[in-house]
Each structure stands twice: as structure tokens, then as C-alpha cells.
Motif scaffolding. Structure first.
Motif, PDB file in Angstrom:
ATOM      1  N   GLN A  97     -35.832  54.544  62.560  1.00 18.48           N
ATOM      2  CA  GLN A  97     -36.442  55.528  63.458  1.00 18.48           C
ATOM      3  C   GLN A  97     -35.708  56.855  63.322  1.00 18.48           C
ATOM      4  N   LEU A  98     -36.441  57.928  63.067  1.00 16.85           N
ATOM      5  CA  LEU A  98     -35.844  59.258  62.962  1.00 16.85           C
ATOM      6  C   LEU A  98     -35.747  59.881  64.346  1.00 16.85           C
ATOM      7  N   ALA A  99     -34.592  60.437  64.666  1.00 14.51           N
ATOM      8  CA  ALA A  99     -34.387  61.067  65.970  1.00 14.51           C
ATOM      9  C   ALA A  99     -35.024  62.453  65.983  1.00 14.51           C
ATOM     10  N   ALA A 100     -35.823  62.724  66.994  1.00 17.13           N
ATOM     11  CA  ALA A 100     -36.532  64.005  67.070  1.00 17.13           C
ATOM     12  C   ALA A 100     -35.568  65.184  67.113  1.00 17.13           C
ATOM     13  N   ASP A 101     -34.462  65.047  67.846  1.00 17.19           N
ATOM     14  CA  ASP A 101     -33.516  66.162  67.925  1.00 17.19           C
ATOM     15  C   ASP A 101     -32.824  66.391  66.585  1.00 17.19           C
ATOM     16  N   ALA A 102     -32.581  65.335  65.848  1.00 18.04           N
ATOM     17  CA  ALA A 102     -31.980  65.483  64.522  1.00 18.04           C
ATOM     18  C   ALA A 102     -32.958  66.160  63.562  1.00 18.04           C
ATOM     19  N   GLN A 103     -34.224  65.796  63.641  1.00 20.68           N
ATOM     20  CA  GLN A 103     -35.235  66.446  62.807  1.00 20.68           C
ATOM     21  C   GLN A 103     -35.310  67.940  63.105  1.00 20.68           C
ATOM     22  N   LEU A 104     -35.224  68.287  64.381  1.00 18.64           N
ATOM     23  CA  LEU A 104     -35.265  69.697  64.766  1.00 18.64           C
ATOM     24  C   LEU A 104     -34.068  70.449  64.203  1.00 18.64           C
ATOM     25  N   ARG A 105     -32.874  69.860  64.318  1.00 18.96           N
ATOM     26  CA  ARG A 105     -31.675  70.531  63.803  1.00 18.96           C
ATOM     27  C   ARG A 105     -31.752  70.740  62.297  1.00 18.96           C
ATOM     28  N   VAL A 106     -32.279  69.759  61.579  1.00 21.71           N
ATOM     29  CA  VAL A 106     -32.416  69.899  60.130  1.00 21.71           C
ATOM     30  C   VAL A 106     -33.417  70.998  59.800  1.00 21.71           C
ATOM     31  N   ARG A 107     -34.543  71.036  60.493  1.00 22.59           N
ATOM     32  CA  ARG A 107     -35.523  72.108  60.249  1.00 22.59           C
ATOM     33  C   ARG A 107     -34.901  73.472  60.488  1.00 22.59           C
ATOM     34  N   LEU A 125     -25.032  61.301  60.769  1.00 21.14           N
ATOM     35  CA  LEU A 125     -25.940  60.288  60.231  1.00 21.14           C
ATOM     36  C   LEU A 125     -27.400  60.512  60.636  1.00 21.14           C
ATOM     37  N   PRO A 126     -27.713  60.831  61.897  1.00 24.55           N
ATOM     38  CA  PRO A 126     -29.125  61.058  62.235  1.00 24.55           C
ATOM     39  C   PRO A 126     -29.730  62.233  61.466  1.00 24.55           C
ATOM     40  N   GLU A 127     -28.921  63.297  61.246  1.00 26.42           N
ATOM     41  CA  GLU A 127     -29.414  64.446  60.490  1.00 26.42           C
ATOM     42  C   GLU A 127     -29.593  64.096  59.013  1.00 26.42           C
ATOM     43  N   LEU A 128     -28.702  63.274  58.481  1.00 24.64           N
ATOM     44  CA  LEU A 128     -28.853  62.851  57.091  1.00 24.64           C
ATOM     45  C   LEU A 128     -30.174  62.120  56.897  1.00 24.64           C
ATOM     46  N   ALA A 129     -30.499  61.206  57.812  1.00 22.94           N
ATOM     47  CA  ALA A 129     -31.764  60.475  57.703  1.00 22.94           C
ATOM     48  C   ALA A 129     -32.949  61.432  57.776  1.00 22.94           C
ATOM     49  N   ALA A 130     -32.878  62.409  58.679  1.00 24.55           N
ATOM     50  CA  ALA A 130     -33.967  63.379  58.813  1.00 24.55           C
ATOM     51  C   ALA A 130     -34.096  64.232  57.554  1.00 24.55           C
ATOM     52  N   LEU A 131     -32.954  64.656  56.996  1.00 20.34           N
ATOM     53  CA  LEU A 131     -32.977  65.467  55.776  1.00 20.34           C
ATOM     54  C   LEU A 131     -33.585  64.677  54.625  1.00 20.34           C
TER      55      LEU A 131
END
Length: 337
Positions: A155-165, A244-250
């Protein structure tokens, strides 16, 4: 009859946790009403957040005796019926034992990473499969799981996806690919200078003209990322720190990923991202990308499959040329036959 309380023991690390996910999914399919908990080092727990196959993620810091004792007390209160140790180390097998489960399943001595760990199991499995994902599924089968689709429920964390964007936008990056030069031990890594040259060659391809590269580097690897950037020259790949959550999102948003045998490579495969894997002292039949579509570049001789944790680049990895990897990327993306 009540379904069992099951403790999964897989403490680390990134790639190994990823490789255990299908086995746990198979257990959930076999025991839909069971209570299934996963004991894992706190560092890797974010990878399991929101996993629908789990009732709880139990974090532990095995470097803290106080934390180990407190965690064991928590585990014993859960009164597990079954513990499955996918790690095969003394510490993981002992934790399965002291958790109090009457039935403990693990690998037989010849397959466990530390042979003596098997003494703590009540049932020992000698795997027949070669790939670690399939070996883990054999452990799950010994616990009652049945064959089924191989699933990696990350599961990708929404906040991590936002930070990567936000990070990508700050660097002016839209479409991108990932270069991941780390790998735990130097002997299974490819030199930073070659990643830099690879970057120049890839962005010169017409099909990748609108892509930028992103370098992934783990904790303590900033120097490695900067070495890739220097080798790539002006307008080289970007780098920014990642948890780690940002790595998955990236990785999930990448066009493709190039890496040696590493956690980020296996994470990319689990997320359905095209992969080119660079292999030397480790055997891709056992540790390679678990996807028939992905491509492995390897020139190692049979005697170079050593799994030796060396501090220097191995001859098997140095035998891989930049041209080899460019051609593999083109094949993986369907740019050449």
C-alpha cells in the motif's frame, strides 16, 4: 473450529520482506478468519502498513535488549498457535520459540541461513523450488496454504506520494526512471561511474528524450548518489533523501528501474515497474526479479556464484558493460528485439 493465531517472523530486510508477501497472502487466503501478525524490525514496518492480509504489525528493535524483552512479553500475551519463521536465523528462530507458539515452522538446516536455527522448529521444510519467493510459498504450504495467484499487497502512503511529487516538481521532473546503485555489499554492486555513463546513454535515446533520471541511495549512501551525478555530468540525474514510504512512492511512478540485486529492485518488481537487474555473485534463479518480463544482465562464470559479501566490486559485476545495460533497457521497454 476456530482458525489459528499465526505469527509471521521476517525481521528484515527490504527485499526479503517483499519476497515474503506472497506467502503471507497465501496464508490469509487459506485462513480468512485467522489472526495473522508480522514481527518485523521497526525500520521495515512501513512496508507493511495497511496490508490487508495482516491483523497487526509488531515492531521490534533487536539491537535493544529492553525492546526485545518488552516485545516478547507482548507476543506471549497473544497466545499464538503457530509461528512461521521465513528468515532462518538464530535470532528469528529464537523469537518464534519464545513467542510461545506450540507449532513452529521453518526451513531445514540445509536451507536455513544459519543451520542451527532449525533446532527451534517443530516442523522443518526442505524447499524444492529455486526462487526465494517460491521457497517461502513452500513454508506457507506446510502451514496449510494452498497454491494461488502470487500477490504483493503493498500500500502506497498518500502523504509519501505527495512528498515525492513535490520533490520531483521542485527539480522540474515529470517522467523519470530510477537508477539504484546501492546493494548492501559492494561485491554485488555496479560502479557509480558506469551508472553515470549509463545515464548519459539512456537520455540520448529518442524514446527517453523526455525522461530524467532519479538516483536512489539509502541511508549513508549520499556519497554514492553524488558520485553517479558527477559521472553523469551537467543535467545529470537528481537525488533527494527518501524514507521507505517515499522510496515506494518514487519507484511506483517510475518508467523503469536499473539496479543490482537489491531491495529497491525487488520492490519495483512487486509494484509492477519494469526492471533491468545487474547480477554477479548472486544467482538470479534464486534472487532475481520475480517476473518473466524483466531482464537480467549477468556475465558471471559458474564459480563466481559465491554470495561472498566483499568490500570491493567483483569481477563478475565489472564484466557487465554499459553497452550491455543499454541494450537490456531497450529490450525491456520494447525498443529493440
Amino acid at each position: 473450529m476456530a482458525e489459528p493465531r499465526i505469527l509471521i517472523v521476517r525481521l528484515s530486510s527490504l527485499g526479503d520482506v517483499v519476497h515474503t508477501l506472497p506467502a503471507v497472502h497465501a496464508l490469509r487466503a487459506a485462513f480468512p478468519a485467522a489472526e495473522i501478525d508480522w514481527l518485523v524490525e521497526a525500520r521495515w514496518a512501513p512496508l507493511l502498513a495497511g496490508n490487508p492480509d495482516l491483523n497487526a504489525v509488531v515492531k521490534i528493535s533487536t539491537r535493544s535488549w529492553r525492546d526485545v524483552c518488552a516485545t516478547v512479553k507482548r507476543l506471549r500475551r497473544r497466545r499464538y498457535d503457530l509461528a512461521v519463521d521465513f528468515q532462518g536465523l538464530y535470532k528469528s528462530a529464537l523469537l518464534a520459540r519464545v513467542a510461545g507458539a506450540a507449532q513452529r515452522i521453518g526451513f531445514a538446516p540445509g536451507a536455513a541461513r544459519e543451520r542451527g536455527a532449525a533446532v527451534f522448529y517443530t516442523q522443518r521444510v526442505e524447499p524444492r523450488a529455486r526462487h526465494v519467493v517460491e521457497q517461502n510459498l513452500e513454508l506457507a504450504a506446510a502451514a496449510g496454504a494452498r497454491a494461488g495467484p502470487c500477490c504483493f499487497p503493498i500500500q502506497l502512503a498518500a502523504d509519501a506520494q505527495l512528498r515525492v511529487r513535490q520533490q520531483l516538481a521542485a527539480h522540474g521532473v515529470q517522467k523519470y526512471f530510477v537508477l539504484s546503485p546501492g546493494g548492501g555489499w559492494r561485491s554485488k554492486c555496479w560502479p557509480a561511474e558506469r551508472y553515470g555513463e549509463l545515464y548519459r546513454r539512456l537520455v540520448a535515446l529518442p524514446a527517453l528524450a523526455d525522461c530524467r533520471g532519479v538516483v536512489n541511495a539509502g541511508p549513508g549512501e549520499r556519497d554514492l548518489a553524488e558520485a553517479v551525478q558527477r559521472a553523469a555530468g551537467a543535467e545529470g540525474p537528481v537525488w533527494f533523501p527518501l524514507e521507505l514510504p517515499e522510496l515506494a512512492a518514487l519507484v511506483a511512478g517510475a518508467e523503469f528501474l536499473v539496479s543490482g540485486d537489491s531491495g529497491p529492485l525487488h520492490l519495483a518488481v512487486a509494484l509492477g515497474v519494469p526492471v533491468v537487474g545487474l547480477y554477479g555473485p548472486t544467482d538470479p534463479a534464486r534472487n532475481g526479479p520475480f517476473s518473466a518480463a524483466d531482464i537480467v544482465v549477468r556475465k558471471a562464470r559458474p564459480d563466481e556464484t559465491s554470495y561472498r559479501r566483499g568490500k570491493h566490486y567483483s569481477a563478475a559485476m565489472l564484466a557487465i558493460s554499459v553497452e550491455d545495460v543499454v541494450a537490456a533497457v531497450e529490450r525491456r521497454l520494447g525498443l529493440r528485439l
